[in-house]
Scaffold this motif. Structure first.
Motif, PDB file in Angstrom:
ATOM      1  N   LEU A 167      51.966   1.732 -31.773  1.00 60.64           N
ATOM      2  CA  LEU A 167      52.800   0.925 -32.668  1.00 60.64           C
ATOM      3  C   LEU A 167      54.080   0.419 -32.013  1.00 60.64           C
ATOM      4  CD1 LEU A 167      52.494   3.059 -35.929  1.00 60.64           C
ATOM      5  CD2 LEU A 167      51.364   0.888 -35.445  1.00 60.64           C
ATOM      6  N   ALA A 168      54.272   0.742 -30.741  1.00 59.63           N
ATOM      7  CA  ALA A 168      55.537   0.446 -30.060  1.00 59.63           C
ATOM      8  C   ALA A 168      55.887  -1.042 -30.078  1.00 59.63           C
ATOM      9  CB  ALA A 168      55.485   0.958 -28.627  1.00 59.63           C
ATOM     10  N   CYS A 169      54.900  -1.897 -29.952  1.00 58.35           N
ATOM     11  CA  CYS A 169      55.140  -3.346 -29.926  1.00 58.35           C
ATOM     12  C   CYS A 169      54.885  -3.999 -31.286  1.00 58.35           C
ATOM     13  CB  CYS A 169      54.271  -3.997 -28.855  1.00 58.35           C
ATOM     14  SG  CYS A 169      54.693  -3.495 -27.177  1.00 58.35           S
ATOM     15  N   GLN A 170      54.789  -3.172 -32.329  1.00 58.72           N
ATOM     16  CA  GLN A 170      54.542  -3.642 -33.692  1.00 58.72           C
ATOM     17  C   GLN A 170      53.347  -4.614 -33.745  1.00 58.72           C
ATOM     18  OE1 GLN A 170      58.017  -4.967 -35.805  1.00 58.72           O
ATOM     19  NE2 GLN A 170      59.221  -3.179 -35.214  1.00 58.72           N
ATOM     20  N   PRO A 171      52.155  -4.102 -33.411  1.00 58.79           N
ATOM     21  CA  PRO A 171      50.963  -4.965 -33.370  1.00 58.79           C
ATOM     22  C   PRO A 171      50.577  -5.478 -34.751  1.00 58.79           C
ATOM     23  CG  PRO A 171      50.313  -2.668 -33.276  1.00 58.79           C
ATOM     24  CD  PRO A 171      51.816  -2.688 -33.177  1.00 58.79           C
ATOM     25  N   LYS A 172      49.878  -6.598 -34.760  1.00 55.98           N
ATOM     26  CA  LYS A 172      49.379  -7.137 -36.017  1.00 55.98           C
ATOM     27  C   LYS A 172      48.104  -6.415 -36.450  1.00 55.98           C
ATOM     28  CE  LYS A 172      51.425 -11.718 -35.896  1.00 55.98           C
ATOM     29  NZ  LYS A 172      51.190 -13.173 -36.095  1.00 55.98           N
ATOM     30  N   LEU A 173      47.358  -5.883 -35.464  1.00 57.91           N
ATOM     31  CA  LEU A 173      46.127  -5.146 -35.764  1.00 57.91           C
ATOM     32  C   LEU A 173      46.129  -3.820 -35.019  1.00 57.91           C
ATOM     33  CD1 LEU A 173      43.235  -4.945 -36.966  1.00 57.91           C
ATOM     34  CD2 LEU A 173      42.418  -6.113 -34.908  1.00 57.91           C
ATOM     35  N   LEU A 174      45.894  -2.747 -35.749  1.00 58.47           N
ATOM     36  CA  LEU A 174      45.799  -1.408 -35.165  1.00 58.47           C
ATOM     37  C   LEU A 174      44.369  -0.916 -35.320  1.00 58.47           C
ATOM     38  CD1 LEU A 174      47.197   1.137 -33.987  1.00 58.47           C
ATOM     39  CD2 LEU A 174      47.604   1.861 -36.342  1.00 58.47           C
ATOM     40  N   ILE A 175      43.746  -0.544 -34.206  1.00 53.20           N
ATOM     41  CA  ILE A 175      42.398   0.036 -34.231  1.00 53.20           C
ATOM     42  C   ILE A 175      42.550   1.536 -34.053  1.00 53.20           C
ATOM     43  CG2 ILE A 175      40.128   0.091 -33.144  1.00 53.20           C
ATOM     44  CD1 ILE A 175      40.656  -2.755 -32.148  1.00 53.20           C
ATOM     45  N   ALA A 176      42.156   2.297 -35.057  1.00 52.66           N
ATOM     46  CA  ALA A 176      42.282   3.755 -35.019  1.00 52.66           C
ATOM     47  C   ALA A 176      40.880   4.361 -34.929  1.00 52.66           C
ATOM     48  CB  ALA A 176      43.009   4.260 -36.258  1.00 52.66           C
ATOM     49  N   ASP A 177      40.533   4.887 -33.759  1.00 51.87           N
ATOM     50  CA  ASP A 177      39.200   5.439 -33.523  1.00 51.87           C
ATOM     51  C   ASP A 177      39.211   6.942 -33.808  1.00 51.87           C
ATOM     52  OD1 ASP A 177      36.642   5.986 -32.764  1.00 51.87           O
ATOM     53  OD2 ASP A 177      36.878   5.417 -30.658  1.00 51.87           O
ATOM     54  N   GLU A 178      38.799   7.302 -35.013  1.00 53.71           N
ATOM     55  CA  GLU A 178      38.761   8.696 -35.461  1.00 53.71           C
ATOM     56  C   GLU A 178      40.069   9.416 -35.098  1.00 53.71           C
ATOM     57  OE1 GLU A 178      35.109  10.729 -34.671  1.00 53.71           O
ATOM     58  OE2 GLU A 178      33.974   8.875 -34.566  1.00 53.71           O
ATOM     59  N   PRO A 179      41.188   8.943 -35.639  1.00 54.51           N
ATOM     60  CA  PRO A 179      42.500   9.456 -35.213  1.00 54.51           C
ATOM     61  C   PRO A 179      42.784  10.890 -35.625  1.00 54.51           C
ATOM     62  CG  PRO A 179      42.742   8.008 -37.107  1.00 54.51           C
ATOM     63  CD  PRO A 179      41.308   7.913 -36.681  1.00 54.51           C
ATOM     64  N   THR A 180      41.973  11.461 -36.515  1.00 54.63           N
ATOM     65  CA  THR A 180      42.254  12.825 -36.983  1.00 54.63           C
ATOM     66  C   THR A 180      41.151  13.815 -36.632  1.00 54.63           C
ATOM     67  OG1 THR A 180      41.246  12.346 -39.134  1.00 54.63           O
ATOM     68  CG2 THR A 180      43.603  11.941 -38.933  1.00 54.63           C
ATOM     69  N   THR A 181      40.186  13.409 -35.805  1.00 54.94           N
ATOM     70  CA  THR A 181      39.034  14.274 -35.503  1.00 54.94           C
ATOM     71  C   THR A 181      39.444  15.599 -34.871  1.00 54.94           C
ATOM     72  OG1 THR A 181      37.569  12.380 -35.258  1.00 54.94           O
ATOM     73  CG2 THR A 181      36.872  14.410 -34.217  1.00 54.94           C
ATOM     74  N   ALA A 182      40.416  15.572 -33.952  1.00 56.09           N
ATOM     75  CA  ALA A 182      40.774  16.782 -33.199  1.00 56.09           C
ATOM     76  C   ALA A 182      41.830  17.635 -33.902  1.00 56.09           C
ATOM     77  CB  ALA A 182      41.281  16.381 -31.820  1.00 56.09           C
ATOM     78  N   LEU A 183      42.151  17.292 -35.163  1.00 56.07           N
ATOM     79  CA  LEU A 183      43.251  17.955 -35.848  1.00 56.07           C
ATOM     80  C   LEU A 183      42.761  18.819 -36.997  1.00 56.07           C
ATOM     81  CD1 LEU A 183      45.603  14.839 -36.085  1.00 56.07           C
ATOM     82  CD2 LEU A 183      45.432  16.490 -34.215  1.00 56.07           C
ATOM     83  N   ASP A 184      43.539  19.859 -37.340  1.00 56.62           N
ATOM     84  CA  ASP A 184      43.174  20.658 -38.505  1.00 56.62           C
ATOM     85  C   ASP A 184      43.529  19.899 -39.780  1.00 56.62           C
ATOM     86  OD1 ASP A 184      45.899  21.457 -39.549  1.00 56.62           O
ATOM     87  OD2 ASP A 184      46.034  22.294 -37.540  1.00 56.62           O
TER      88      ASP A 184
END
Length: 324
Positions: A167-184
Motif C-alpha cells: 500500500l506504500a504507493c497507494q495503488p488503485k488495485l490491490l491483489i491479495a493472494d490468501e493474505p491470512t493463510t499463514a496466520l492464526d
C-alpha cells in the motif's frame, strides 16, 4: 467503466511432455473501490490469474495464450515491459501468499518499504524513509521497529509489513493472494479488519484470492468461483451466498460447518480436481458432480446469465440457465 476487466484470458504452462491448461478463457471485472473474491481449491488457477495481471507469469514455461487484461482502459498484455514496471507496485500491488518468503531476510523492513516508494515516486532517500515509517505506523507497527529484520517479527507482524509495502504507493488495485493463510484465527481477524479499513480510507479496489468463504462474506462485494482454470459461477455476494447454483459452489457451502443446522457430518465434495494437463472433454467438474447427466461428459457447458449479474457454467440446472 471498470478499473480492471479481464476478457477471455488463457494461460498455459508448456513443458516437453505436456501443456498445463492453468487458466482457460476467464472473464472478470472489478469496479473502483470494490472487492472481488476469487474462490477455489488449490490448483484452480487463482494465483496464475493474479500473476497474469501483473505480467509475472514465469516464461518459460508459462505463456499467456490469449485474452485481454484492461486496466484503466489500457490492455496490459499489449503494454511494453517498461510500462508494466511503472504500473506494478505503483498502481497495482500484490500481497503475496507467504509473508515469510515475500520479505528479504537480510534487509531491514523499513528499507524494503522505502525502496518501493523511492522507485515509483522518485523522492529522496530521506523522504522515502520517512514515508516507510509512516506506512508501518499505519498498519500498527511502531516506528522504532523499522530498523529490524524480518526474522525479528512474528508471522502476523510480517504480514502487516507486506501489506504496508503493497500500500506504500497507494495503488488503485490491490491483489491479495490468501493474505491470512499463514496466520492464526485471531490475527486473521485483525489483518482483515485493517485491510478493509485501509481499502476504504485509500479508496482501493481489491482482488481477494482465498479458500475461505467466511472471509469472502466479510470482505467482498462480488464473488467468482474458480474450478480447473474456469470461472464456474460469478455474481454479487448476495447471488452466491443466497442462491448458489453451480454444484461446485453448493458443494463448497456444504463443506462449511453451520451454526443453524445440527448435523453429525459435513458433506465433502468427492474426488479430486482433474489434471490440468489432461482436462476432460466435457465439464471439468463432471466426475465429482452429483447432478451430472450424459451431455456433461460430452460437451463443455456454456457460461450463461441465470439472472441479472449472476453467471453460471453448468448444463444441468433444471432448465434454469438454458432458458435464459
Amino acid at each position: 467503466m471498470s478499473l480492471l476487466e479481464i476478457r477471455d484470458l488463457t494461460i498455459q504452462y508448456k513443458t516437453r511432455k505436456s501443456v498445463v491448461e492453468a487458466v482457460n478463457g476467464i472473464n472478470l471485472k472489478i469496479d473502483e473501490g470494490k472487492t472481488l473474491g476469487l474462490v477455489g481449491e488449490t490448483g484452480a488457477g487463482k494465483t496464475t490469474t493474479a500473476l497474469g495481471i501483473l505480467g509475472l507469469v514465469p516464461n518459460p514455461p508459462g505463456v499467456i495464450a490469449g485474452g485481454e487484461i484492461y486496466f484503466e482502459g489500457k490492455d496490459l498484455l499489449k503494454a511494453k515491459d517498461s510500462e508494466i514496471r511503472k504500473i506494478r507496485g505503483n498502481k497495482i500491488s500484490m500481497i503475496f501468499q507467504d509473508p515469510m518468503t515475500a520479505l528479504n531476510p537480510v534487509i531491514r523492513v523499513g528499507d524494503q518499504i522505502a525502496e518501493v516508494i523511492a522507485l515509483h515516486s522518485g523522492c529522496s532517500k530521506s523522504e522515502a524513509s520517512a514515508k516507510s515509517i509512516e506506512m508501518l505506523e499505519l498498519v500498527g507497527i511502531r516506528a522504532e521497529r523499522s530498523t529490524e529484520y524480518p526474522h525479528q517479527f512474528s508471522g502476523g507482524m510480517k504480514q502487516r509489513v507486506v501489506i504496508a509495502m503493497a500500500l506504500a504507493c497507494q495503488p488503485k488495485l490491490l491483489i491479495a493472494d490468501e493474505p491470512t493463510t499463514a496466520l492464526d484465527v485471531t490475527i486473521q481477524a485483525q489483518v482483515l479488519e485493517m485491510m478493509n479499513d485501509l481499502k476504504v480510507r485509500l479508496n482501493t479496489s481489491m482482488l481477494l484470492i482465498t479458500h475461505d468463504l467466511g472471509i469472502v462474506a466479510e470482505t467482498c462485494d462480488d464473488v467468482a468461483i474458480m474450478y480447473a482454470g474456469q470461472i464456474v459461477e460469478y455474481g454479487t455476494l448476495a447471488h452466491i451466498f443466497d442462491n448458489p447454483m453451480h454444484p461446485y459452489t453448493i458443494g463448497l457451502f456444504g463443506s462449511i460447518p453451520s451454526l443453524d443446522k445440527d448435523v453429525d457430518r459435513l458433506t465433502p465434495i468427492p474426488g479430486l480436481m482433474p489434471d490440468p494437463a489432461n482436462l476432460p472433454k466435457g465439464c471439468n467438474f463432471c466426475e465429482r458432480c452429483t447432478r451430472k447427466c450424459d451431455r456433461c461428459a460430452e460437451s463443455e457447458p456454456e457460461y450463461l446469465e441465470v439472472e441479472p449479474g449472476h453467471f453460471v457454467r453448468c448444463s444441468n440446472l433444471n432448465g434454469g440457465a438454458e432458458n435464459v
